[in-house]
Design a protein around this motif. Structure first.
Motif, short mmCIF file in Angstrom:
data_model
loop_
_atom_site.label_atom_id
_atom_site.label_comp_id
_atom_site.label_asym_id
_atom_site.label_seq_id
_atom_site.Cartn_x
_atom_site.Cartn_y
_atom_site.Cartn_z
N THR A 151 14.60 -31.51 -16.56
CA THR A 151 14.90 -30.55 -15.51
C THR A 151 15.34 -29.24 -16.16
N ILE A 152 15.84 -28.32 -15.36
CA ILE A 152 16.30 -27.02 -15.86
C ILE A 152 17.81 -26.98 -15.81
N GLY A 153 18.44 -26.67 -16.94
CA GLY A 153 19.87 -26.49 -17.00
C GLY A 153 20.22 -25.02 -17.01
N THR A 154 21.33 -24.67 -16.35
CA THR A 154 21.85 -23.30 -16.38
C THR A 154 23.16 -23.32 -17.16
N PHE A 155 23.19 -22.64 -18.29
CA PHE A 155 24.30 -22.72 -19.24
C PHE A 155 25.21 -21.50 -19.19
N THR A 156 26.47 -21.74 -19.51
CA THR A 156 27.43 -20.70 -19.86
C THR A 156 28.07 -21.10 -21.18
N PHE A 157 28.13 -20.17 -22.13
CA PHE A 157 28.74 -20.40 -23.42
C PHE A 157 29.83 -19.36 -23.65
N GLY A 158 30.89 -19.75 -24.36
CA GLY A 158 31.92 -18.76 -24.65
C GLY A 158 32.91 -19.25 -25.68
N SER A 159 33.74 -18.32 -26.14
CA SER A 159 34.88 -18.62 -27.00
C SER A 159 35.87 -17.47 -26.87
N SER A 160 37.06 -17.66 -27.37
CA SER A 160 38.04 -16.58 -27.40
C SER A 160 37.86 -15.78 -28.68
N ILE A 161 38.39 -14.56 -28.71
CA ILE A 161 38.46 -13.79 -29.95
C ILE A 161 39.81 -13.08 -30.00
N LYS A 162 40.34 -12.97 -31.19
CA LYS A 162 41.62 -12.31 -31.40
C LYS A 162 41.45 -10.80 -31.42
N LYS A 163 42.55 -10.09 -31.24
CA LYS A 163 42.48 -8.62 -31.16
C LYS A 163 42.05 -7.97 -32.47
#
Length: 311
Positions: free
Chosen positions: A78-90
């Motif tokens: 099937t078709i997946g809809t993805f979101t990817f992320g991470s934090s980053i420091k200042k």
């Protein structure tokens, strides 16, 4: 084509000339480097950029995926809809956006099966690829399952909307939640009580968002099938893709025998989720598309098992 038609045929300029006609220009001088190691890397700039960022990444990424299931069909694409992320420091200006899709492509070529264990590995590896201590992945997809008519046994395909969310932190480990929205039939208890005959019914949408326990093992239980059963078994009746007349009679009578308000649905589903050992906490929503009103009826119930343990 005769000679007259050939004489009347439009003579077009070349494709290059047509492009120039509509605004294209010749390339200008090239002065910046083309080798990656000689290019400026703004995202990896190191300064005090004022604030940490909780989440940065990419979303609405559509990609083919494989879904394992304990219901037929056991493997589906099937078709997946993805979101990817991470934090980053200042101290960092930005993240490396291309590494998210590089990770996705790597797993795709390895036969990306969307299950909890694989997504946990994916997320921890993504954090390493990003050179961050955390990462998160969410994927939503339609999940299909075979459904038989209650009398005829004629089969067809139903589907539910499902998603998995995995958050990884190097020090804390994983936080995994899953969501399923299934459709049901509900018959109004009030309508049945006050009417001489008949009762109005509606299509209900039951959404269950569940936080999984740390020891959850998808080899033991298919969370999709379990959540679907929690929704459907507490409904007035199930939804069927194929119904012959004997099937329709059975479904209609079953709904009449099991009237449900939205309040009833969320409490009954909550009771099943409470009994599931792999569920740590949950939120149940039922929204009925009312057949005799222009508005919907809705109810929400949240429960966390840690509260009763005093954690």
């Amino acid at each position: 084509m005769n000679q007259t038609e050939l004489n009347n045929q439009k003579q077009l300029p070349s494709k290059k000339e047509r492009h120039k006609l509509f605004g294209s220009v010749d390339p200008g001088p090239r002065t910046k480097p083309v080798d990656k190691d000689k290019m400026a890397d703004l995202q990896n700039s190191r300064k005090d950029f004022l604030f940490d960022i909780d989440l940065v990444g990419i979303s609405n990424v559509k990609h083919p995926i494989r879904i394992p299931s304990q219901l037929t069909p056991e493997i589906q694409t099937t078709i997946g809809t993805f979101t990817f992320g991470s934090s980053i420091k200042k101290g960092s200006k930005g993240t490396n956006m291309s590494r998210f899709t590089e990770q996705l492509d790597k797993y795709h070529h390895e036969g990306f099966a969307i299950d909890v264990a694989t997504l946990k590995d994916f997320t921890a590896e993504l954090a390493g690829r990003l050179k961050q201590s955390d990462a998160c992945v969410e994927v939503s997809f339609p999940w299909f399952f075979e459904r038989k008519g209650p009398y005829s046994d004629l089969t067809g395909m139903n589907h539910a909307d499902a998603s998995i969310s995995v958050n990884y932190e190097e020090e804390k480990g994983y936080d995994v939640s899953v969501t399923l929205t299934g459709k049901i039939t509900t018959l109004c208890p009030c309508s049945k009580e006050i009417s001489e005959y008949s009762a109005h019914n509606q299509r209900g949408n039951v959404t269950m968002k569940v936080k999984l326990t740390d020891d959850f093992n998808e080899q033991d239980i298919d969370w999709k099938a379990a959540l679907l059963e929690a929704a459907e078994s507490n409904a007035s009746a199930r939804i069927h893709p194929v119904l012959k007349r004997p099937d329709e009679k059975m479904v209609t009578e079953q709904a009449y025998e099991n009237p449900r308000f939205v309040e009833d649905i969320v409490r009954l589903v909550a009771a099943d989720l409470y009994e599931y050992e792999f569920v740590e906490s949950f939120e149940v929503t039922c929204r009925n598309e009312e057949s005799i009103h222009l508005h919907d009826a809705a109810a929400v119930l949240r429960y966390d098992k840690k509260d009763e343990r005093g954690e």
